[in-house]
Design a protein around this motif. Structure first.
Motif, short mmCIF file in Angstrom:
data_model
loop_
_atom_site.label_atom_id
_atom_site.label_comp_id
_atom_site.label_asym_id
_atom_site.label_seq_id
_atom_site.Cartn_x
_atom_site.Cartn_y
_atom_site.Cartn_z
N THR A 150 -29.24 -14.70 -8.46
CA THR A 150 -29.65 -13.37 -8.91
C THR A 150 -30.21 -12.61 -7.71
N PRO A 151 -30.41 -11.31 -7.84
CA PRO A 151 -31.01 -10.56 -6.73
C PRO A 151 -32.39 -11.08 -6.35
N GLY A 152 -33.08 -11.71 -7.29
CA GLY A 152 -34.41 -12.25 -7.01
C GLY A 152 -34.39 -13.66 -6.47
N GLY A 153 -33.22 -14.23 -6.31
CA GLY A 153 -33.10 -15.60 -5.82
C GLY A 153 -32.32 -16.46 -6.81
N ILE A 154 -32.34 -17.75 -6.58
CA ILE A 154 -31.63 -18.66 -7.46
C ILE A 154 -32.46 -18.92 -8.72
N ARG A 155 -31.83 -18.80 -9.87
CA ARG A 155 -32.50 -19.02 -11.16
C ARG A 155 -31.92 -20.29 -11.78
#
Length: 167
Positions: A150-155
Motif C-alpha cells: 500500500t502507499p503506507g507500506g506493506i500491510r
C-alpha cells in the motif's frame, strides 16, 4: 502541459448477478423515466425565450448530457459483463464473490467482499476484483496470511472467516 493521459487499465468483466440486475434497472430507469422528464423540462424552458440567459434551460441541457453519457456507458458495458452466478468449487478459499474478515497486524478487524468493478462500495467494504488488496487475498484460506503493498507500506492480514452468498 499536455492534456493527454494514458488510457486506464481495462477492468475485468466479472459482476455478481445482483450487480448486473442493478445496472440493467439503472439503464431502464434512465432511458424510460429520467430522460423523458428532462427532455420535457428542456422543451418547457426553451419555450420561455432567450436560451443564452435561461438558467433552467442550461441546467437541463447539462443534466441531459450527463444522462446520455451514463446511458451510453451502460449500453456498452452491460453486454460485455459476465455474471458469476455459481459458487466456486472450493468454498474454503477466497474467490470472486467472497465475503471475508481479516485481522491486521495491529489487531483491527475488517470485513470485505470481492465484487466487480461496477459494484464497488467502500462504505460496505465491497472491493473490486481488480484492486491490489483483492488480488493479494485471492486463493487464501482461513488462518492464512497475505500481504499487500500500500502507499503506507506493506500491510499484512490474516484471514479470519470466509463466506459466500447463495446466487
Amino acid at each position: 502541459m499536455s492534456r493527454w493521459r494514458p488510457p486506464s487499465a481495462a477492468s475485468s468483466h466479472l459482476i455478481t448477478r445482483s450487480g448486473l440486475l442493478k445496472l440493467k434497472d439503472e439503464l431502464d430507469e434512465l432511458w424510460r423515466i429520467r430522460r423523458p422528464e428532462v427532455v420535457a423540462a428542456i422543451t418547457a424552458a426553451a419555450a420561455e425565450g432567450d436560451r443564452s440567459e435561461n438558467a433552467e434551460y442550461i441546467y437541463r441541457k447539462k443534466q441531459l448530457r450527463e444522462i446520455d453519457h451514463r446511458v451510453r456507458y451502460l449500453s456498452k458495458r452491460i453486454p460485455d459483463l459476465h455474471a458469476a452466478d455459481t459458487l466456486p468449487a472450493d468454498l474454503t478459499a477466497i474467490w470472486f464473490g467472497a465475503s471475508f474478515t481479516v485481522e491486521d497486524e495491529d489487531g483491527s478487524v475488517h470485513e470485505y467482499r470481492i465484487v466487480g468493478a461496477d459494484e464497488i462500495d467502500s462504505s460496505r467494504g465491497w472491493i473490486s476484483i481488480d484492486s491490489p488488496f483483492a488480488r493479494a487475498a485471492l486463493k487464501t484460506r482461513v488462518d492464512e496470511e497475505f500481504e499487500v503493498v500500500t502507499p503506507g507500506g506493506i500491510r499484512r492480514c490474516i484471514v479470519c472467516a470466509i463466506r459466500y452468498e447463495a446466487p
